[in-house]
Design an enzyme around this catalytic site. Structure first.
Site, mmCIF file in Angstrom:
data_model
loop_
_atom_site.group_PDB
_atom_site.id
_atom_site.type_symbol
_atom_site.label_atom_id
_atom_site.label_comp_id
_atom_site.label_asym_id
_atom_site.label_seq_id
_atom_site.Cartn_x
_atom_site.Cartn_y
_atom_site.Cartn_z
ATOM 1 N N HIS A 27 -7.913 -10.766 70.379
ATOM 2 C CA HIS A 27 -8.571 -11.315 71.578
ATOM 3 C C HIS A 27 -7.504 -11.989 72.432
ATOM 4 O O HIS A 27 -6.735 -12.816 71.929
ATOM 5 C CB HIS A 27 -9.639 -12.313 71.138
ATOM 6 C CG HIS A 27 -10.425 -12.925 72.249
ATOM 7 N ND1 HIS A 27 -10.549 -12.354 73.493
ATOM 8 C CD2 HIS A 27 -11.159 -14.091 72.299
ATOM 9 C CE1 HIS A 27 -11.309 -13.128 74.253
ATOM 10 N NE2 HIS A 27 -11.678 -14.185 73.553
ATOM 11 N N ASP A 86 -13.644 -14.460 68.148
ATOM 12 C CA ASP A 86 -14.609 -15.504 68.530
ATOM 13 C C ASP A 86 -15.936 -15.411 67.759
ATOM 14 O O ASP A 86 -16.604 -16.436 67.545
ATOM 15 C CB ASP A 86 -14.936 -15.415 70.026
ATOM 16 C CG ASP A 86 -13.894 -16.075 70.904
ATOM 17 O OD1 ASP A 86 -13.075 -16.853 70.387
ATOM 18 O OD2 ASP A 86 -13.889 -15.798 72.115
ATOM 19 N N GLU A 122 -7.861 -13.996 75.135
ATOM 20 C CA GLU A 122 -8.083 -15.282 75.810
ATOM 21 C C GLU A 122 -7.017 -16.258 75.315
ATOM 22 O O GLU A 122 -6.579 -16.214 74.160
ATOM 23 C CB GLU A 122 -9.501 -15.807 75.541
ATOM 24 C CG GLU A 122 -9.828 -16.976 76.460
ATOM 25 C CD GLU A 122 -11.321 -17.329 76.538
ATOM 26 O OE1 GLU A 122 -12.115 -16.766 75.766
ATOM 27 O OE2 GLU A 122 -11.666 -18.174 77.381
ATOM 28 N N ASP A 173 -6.639 -19.225 74.297
ATOM 29 C CA ASP A 173 -6.680 -20.059 73.091
ATOM 30 C C ASP A 173 -6.196 -19.280 71.862
ATOM 31 O O ASP A 173 -5.904 -19.875 70.823
ATOM 32 C CB ASP A 173 -8.072 -20.661 72.847
ATOM 33 C CG ASP A 173 -9.214 -19.680 72.997
ATOM 34 O OD1 ASP A 173 -9.072 -18.698 73.742
ATOM 35 O OD2 ASP A 173 -10.270 -19.895 72.369
ATOM 36 N N TYR A 201 -22.252 -23.074 69.713
ATOM 37 C CA TYR A 201 -21.201 -22.130 70.122
ATOM 38 C C TYR A 201 -21.825 -20.823 70.616
ATOM 39 O O TYR A 201 -21.447 -20.295 71.665
ATOM 40 C CB TYR A 201 -20.280 -21.870 68.921
ATOM 41 C CG TYR A 201 -19.110 -20.976 69.212
ATOM 42 C CD1 TYR A 201 -17.889 -21.498 69.621
ATOM 43 C CD2 TYR A 201 -19.213 -19.596 69.069
ATOM 44 C CE1 TYR A 201 -16.813 -20.676 69.886
ATOM 45 C CE2 TYR A 201 -18.151 -18.769 69.337
ATOM 46 C CZ TYR A 201 -16.953 -19.316 69.739
ATOM 47 O OH TYR A 201 -15.885 -18.495 70.001
ATOM 48 N N HIS A 206 -13.622 -25.055 78.615
ATOM 49 C CA HIS A 206 -14.088 -24.473 79.881
ATOM 50 C C HIS A 206 -15.561 -24.786 80.193
ATOM 51 O O HIS A 206 -16.393 -23.913 80.397
ATOM 52 C CB HIS A 206 -13.709 -23.005 80.063
ATOM 53 C CG HIS A 206 -14.124 -22.002 79.026
ATOM 54 N ND1 HIS A 206 -15.391 -21.914 78.521
ATOM 55 C CD2 HIS A 206 -13.436 -20.992 78.454
ATOM 56 C CE1 HIS A 206 -15.452 -20.910 77.673
ATOM 57 N NE2 HIS A 206 -14.280 -20.338 77.605
ATOM 58 N N HIS A 224 -12.235 -19.562 65.400
ATOM 59 C CA HIS A 224 -12.548 -20.995 65.528
ATOM 60 C C HIS A 224 -13.402 -21.411 64.333
ATOM 61 O O HIS A 224 -14.296 -20.669 63.924
ATOM 62 C CB HIS A 224 -13.379 -21.279 66.783
ATOM 63 C CG HIS A 224 -12.722 -20.923 68.077
ATOM 64 N ND1 HIS A 224 -11.677 -21.642 68.611
ATOM 65 C CD2 HIS A 224 -12.975 -19.932 68.958
ATOM 66 C CE1 HIS A 224 -11.317 -21.104 69.770
ATOM 67 N NE2 HIS A 224 -12.086 -20.059 70.000
ATOM 68 N N HIS A 261 -15.707 -11.742 72.872
ATOM 69 C CA HIS A 261 -16.311 -12.418 73.992
ATOM 70 C C HIS A 261 -15.735 -11.972 75.342
ATOM 71 O O HIS A 261 -16.253 -12.362 76.396
ATOM 72 C CB HIS A 261 -16.134 -13.924 73.734
ATOM 73 C CG HIS A 261 -15.974 -14.846 74.863
ATOM 74 N ND1 HIS A 261 -14.847 -15.560 75.144
ATOM 75 C CD2 HIS A 261 -16.872 -15.170 75.815
ATOM 76 C CE1 HIS A 261 -15.033 -16.301 76.198
ATOM 77 N NE2 HIS A 261 -16.235 -16.109 76.630
HETATM 78 FE FE1 FEO Z 1 -12.872 -16.087 73.914
HETATM 79 FE FE2 FEO Z 1 -11.760 -18.418 71.557
HETATM 80 O O1 FEO Z 1 -11.705 -17.346 73.091
#
Ligand code: FEO
Length: 401
Positions: free
Chosen positions: A82, A167, A84, A86, A195, A28, A228, A148
């Site tokens: 989370h 995240d 989101e 991903d 990041y 993004h 991640h 996040h």
């Molecule tokens: Fe806020 Fe890895 O997504």
């Protein structure tokens, strides 16, 4: 392909069952030159529990890794730390294949999952500080709103002293290695900071509060497992310290000269400003937007003390690449910056006042008058640009000791 992926042992009860996205280069708007991972974790307790999932196109990879450890139909619980996509993109697919007893999420997480995707069955809302038993293990949840997203939460597995941190403490880094101590520390520092700057910077006040809270929980952390990048099992204090440092955004004697150019006029001005800054001992990042991505500028701003921005005027307006980077930086809400504007034009020259206006909106303290030149800067204008660099440098040297 579906049976080639294997789980990786993390601790006594926990396996990594995520996916490696070697080829992603844009997340993004953030350039991810080293790819990324979407980490999902399997807790092999009496109640087999899946913590987060992976981006939808990677579901088969996750499924294969899970199946290397246990029949996926044995999964009793799913925790969504989370929502989101991903980390939740595979959730609908998982729920079509198996029917776990419970899916846990925060209250905002449950709402967001419902907004984003067709989730079959009930989502059990867990409260901040609530503990759920997995039979022979137990997990406590902590809301981490805006880190996040508003839904975000941490989960702490007491038996393995492992924090699932979604995240937070992560990075976009695709590697064959799964642990921090297997990877070059300079890469971890760079990718972790990049990041943080591109994802978490706007929420720095909340990061500081969260770190305080983590410190008062009285828990020991043998592992921090983000969604991640690598799992932290060795440099845990180091990553916590780096987060505190990045969140404080203490300015250093470092200035960014960020600009783009059409016919080299603004570039020549940037060079003169850079020389002025250097003459006063300031460390300079000279960042032409023709060759630097917005997320590289975000990385550099993390410990900068000054942001000097230049743009040509194009069709009575701000040059697009400069508008892009200023829009991006404004959203990241960096603090503690001084700065100035400069630029060139041929007809009307709106860009410089537009740059200065955006810098003010960002909270950048404008410390000297902008320099604006029609067509090519001559010796007098280059001298003024040099003086602008000197003036900003002197102010920065006064502020940062
Ligand atoms: Fe806020 Fe890895 O997504």
């Amino acid at each position: 392909m579906k049976d080639v992926f294997k789980a990786v042992t993390i601790t006594d009860h926990v396996y990594w069952v995520g996916a490696i996205d070697w080829n992603i280069r844009d997340f993004h708007g953030y350039t991810t030159r080293r790819g990324s991972t979407y980490n999902a974790y399997l807790v092999m307790a009496d109640k087999v529990t899946l913590v987060d999932t992976v981006k939808a196109p990677f579901m088969d990879e996750m499924w294969s890794r899970i199946a290397s450890i246990v029949d996926p139909s044995k999964i009793s619980y799913i925790i969504s730390n989370h929502s989101e996509m991903d980390h939740s993109g595979s959730l609908p697919g998982v729920l079509e294949k198996i029917h776990p007893e419970k899916v846990f999420a925060s209250s905002m997480g449950a709402k967001t999952l419902r907004d984003l995707m067709p989730v079959q069955g009930e989502i059990v809302v867990v409260k901040d500080g609530e503990t759920v038993r997995l039979g022979d293990a137990h997990i406590t949840f902590f809301e981490t709103r805006m880190l996040h997203w508003p839904d975000s939460m941490f989960s702490y597995l007491h038996e393995d002293r492992l924090l699932f941190s979604q995240d937070a403490f992560g990075m976009h880094l695709a590697t064959s290695e799964r642990f921090d101590d297997e990877i070059d520390p300079s890469i971890l520092e760079f990718e972790g900071a990049t990041y943080y700057a591109n994802i978490l910077l706007p929420h720095s006040p909340l990061v500081l509060k969260l770190l305080d809270r983590v410190g008062t929980l009285g828990y020991r952390f043998d592992c921090i497992a983000p969604d991640h990048g690598p799992v932290w099992r060795t440099d845990i204090n180091g990553v916590l310290d780096r987060y505190a440092r990045w969140a404080q955004q203490k300015p250093t004697k470092k200035a960014l000269v960020v600009y783009d150019t059409m016919w080299h006029s603004t570039e020549h001005m940037a060079q003169a400003i850079t020389e002025g800054l250097l003459s006063e001992g300031i460390s300079v990042r000279h960042l032409s937007l023709a060759v630097n991505h917005r997320s590289d500028v975000a990385y550099e701003i993390l410990n900068a003390g000054a942001l000097i921005t230049g743009a040509p005027t194009l069709n009575n307006n701000l040059f697009p690449s400069v508008a892009d980077v200023l829009t991006y930086l404004k959203g990241l809400r960096p603090v503690n910056l001084i700065g100035a504007a400069f630029g060139s034009y041929g007809w009307s020259g709106e860009s410089v006042s537009q740059v200065e206006s955006i810098l003010r909106e960002m909270g950048v303290e404008i410390v000297c008058e902008a320099v604006k030149v029609r067509h090519m800067p001559d010796g007098e204008f280059l001298t003024r640009c040099y003086a602008l660099g000197v003036d900003v440098a002197k102010r920065l040297n006064e502020r940062v000791t």
